[in-house]
Scaffold this motif. Structure first.
Motif, PDB file in Angstrom:
ATOM      1  N   SER A  38      -2.100  -2.314  -8.783  1.00 54.49           N
ATOM      2  CA  SER A  38      -2.707  -1.164  -8.092  1.00 54.49           C
ATOM      3  C   SER A  38      -3.082  -1.523  -6.663  1.00 54.49           C
ATOM      4  O   SER A  38      -2.868  -0.732  -5.738  1.00 54.49           O
ATOM      5  N   ALA A  39      -3.633  -2.703  -6.464  1.00 55.46           N
ATOM      6  CA  ALA A  39      -4.031  -3.126  -5.122  1.00 55.46           C
ATOM      7  C   ALA A  39      -2.807  -3.317  -4.218  1.00 55.46           C
ATOM      8  O   ALA A  39      -2.830  -2.928  -3.040  1.00 55.46           O
ATOM      9  N   LEU A  40      -1.726  -3.890  -4.752  1.00 54.64           N
ATOM     10  CA  LEU A  40      -0.496  -4.050  -3.973  1.00 54.64           C
ATOM     11  C   LEU A  40       0.071  -2.695  -3.584  1.00 54.64           C
ATOM     12  O   LEU A  40       0.427  -2.461  -2.424  1.00 54.64           O
ATOM     13  N   LEU A  41       0.144  -1.788  -4.560  1.00 50.59           N
ATOM     14  CA  LEU A  41       0.713  -0.468  -4.309  1.00 50.59           C
ATOM     15  C   LEU A  41      -0.126   0.315  -3.304  1.00 50.59           C
ATOM     16  O   LEU A  41       0.413   0.934  -2.380  1.00 50.59           O
ATOM     17  N   THR A  42      -1.431   0.270  -3.466  1.00 45.40           N
ATOM     18  CA  THR A  42      -2.322   0.968  -2.532  1.00 45.40           C
ATOM     19  C   THR A  42      -2.147   0.439  -1.114  1.00 45.40           C
ATOM     20  O   THR A  42      -2.100   1.221  -0.154  1.00 45.40           O
ATOM     21  N   ALA A  43      -2.018  -0.871  -0.967  1.00 45.39           N
ATOM     22  CA  ALA A  43      -1.830  -1.462   0.360  1.00 45.39           C
ATOM     23  C   ALA A  43      -0.542  -0.963   1.001  1.00 45.39           C
ATOM     24  O   ALA A  43      -0.518  -0.642   2.197  1.00 45.39           O
ATOM     25  N   LEU A  44       0.533  -0.858   0.220  1.00 43.61           N
ATOM     26  CA  LEU A  44       1.799  -0.396   0.787  1.00 43.61           C
ATOM     27  C   LEU A  44       1.774   1.100   1.100  1.00 43.61           C
ATOM     28  O   LEU A  44       2.322   1.533   2.117  1.00 43.61           O
ATOM     29  N   VAL A  45       1.138   1.893   0.242  1.00 42.65           N
ATOM     30  CA  VAL A  45       1.011   3.331   0.517  1.00 42.65           C
ATOM     31  C   VAL A  45       0.189   3.540   1.787  1.00 42.65           C
ATOM     32  O   VAL A  45       0.557   4.344   2.652  1.00 42.65           O
ATOM     33  N   ASP A  46      -0.901   2.799   1.920  1.00 39.29           N
ATOM     34  CA  ASP A  46      -1.725   2.901   3.134  1.00 39.29           C
ATOM     35  C   ASP A  46      -0.934   2.478   4.372  1.00 39.29           C
ATOM     36  O   ASP A  46      -1.041   3.108   5.432  1.00 39.29           O
ATOM     37  N   LEU A  47      -0.129   1.441   4.249  1.00 39.37           N
ATOM     38  CA  LEU A  47       0.698   0.990   5.364  1.00 39.37           C
ATOM     39  C   LEU A  47       1.713   2.069   5.748  1.00 39.37           C
ATOM     40  O   LEU A  47       1.886   2.379   6.930  1.00 39.37           O
TER      41      LEU A  47
END
Length: 143
Positions: A85-94
């Motif tokens: 979830s943290a990896l995915l959230t970071a990429l979506v935010d990017l």
């Protein structure tokens, strides 16, 4: 459980850690052929890396041109611990910060509920990638 952090990393500098995680998860764990895993796109993509406080790499993912998320890999002991979830959230935010209207990914069938919880919708038929069944999923970021 020990704490972890997710950071945007330069592929050239973090390549050994990224390769270690993806080798363990995809090549060893899922029998993905090595030439298929190392597709040559990594230097052109943005990468995030999850590390424990002692710098041990435990997960990685990438965002390629056009908003394609891929190579999401979390070492087995850390699955269901919020790393994905943290990896995915970071990429979506990017992607959002880059002004992209949406992001896409090819989800393994068993991972589709995970991505759906993060706002991704399924489209298209089932297809094989590295002999593993996948479906395309998209998340709109604006509009």
């Amino acid at each position: 459980m020990p704490r972890f952090t997710v950071t945007l990393v330069d592929f050239a500098q973090a390549e050994a850690d990224i390769r270690a995680v993806r080798h363990e998860v995809f090549i060893v764990g899922q029998a993905v052929p090595e030439p298929e895993e190392w597709d040559g796109l990594d230097p052109q993509c943005d990468h995030v890396l999850a590390r424990l406080d002692d710098s041990t790499p435990i997960g990685t993912a990438r965002l390629c041109d056009g908003g394609k998320i891929g190579r999401m890999a979390v070492r087995a002991p850390w699955r269901s611990a919020g790393v994905g979830s943290a990896l995915l959230t970071a990429l979506v935010d990017l992607a959002r910060s880059q002004g992209l209207p949406s992001v896409t990914l090819a989800s393994q069938l068993q991972a589709m509920p995970f991505y759906a919880r993060h706002g991704f919708a399924v489209h298209g038929p089932v297809f094989l990638d590295a002999n593993i069944e996948h479906r395309q999923m998209t998340r709109r970021l604006s509009g």
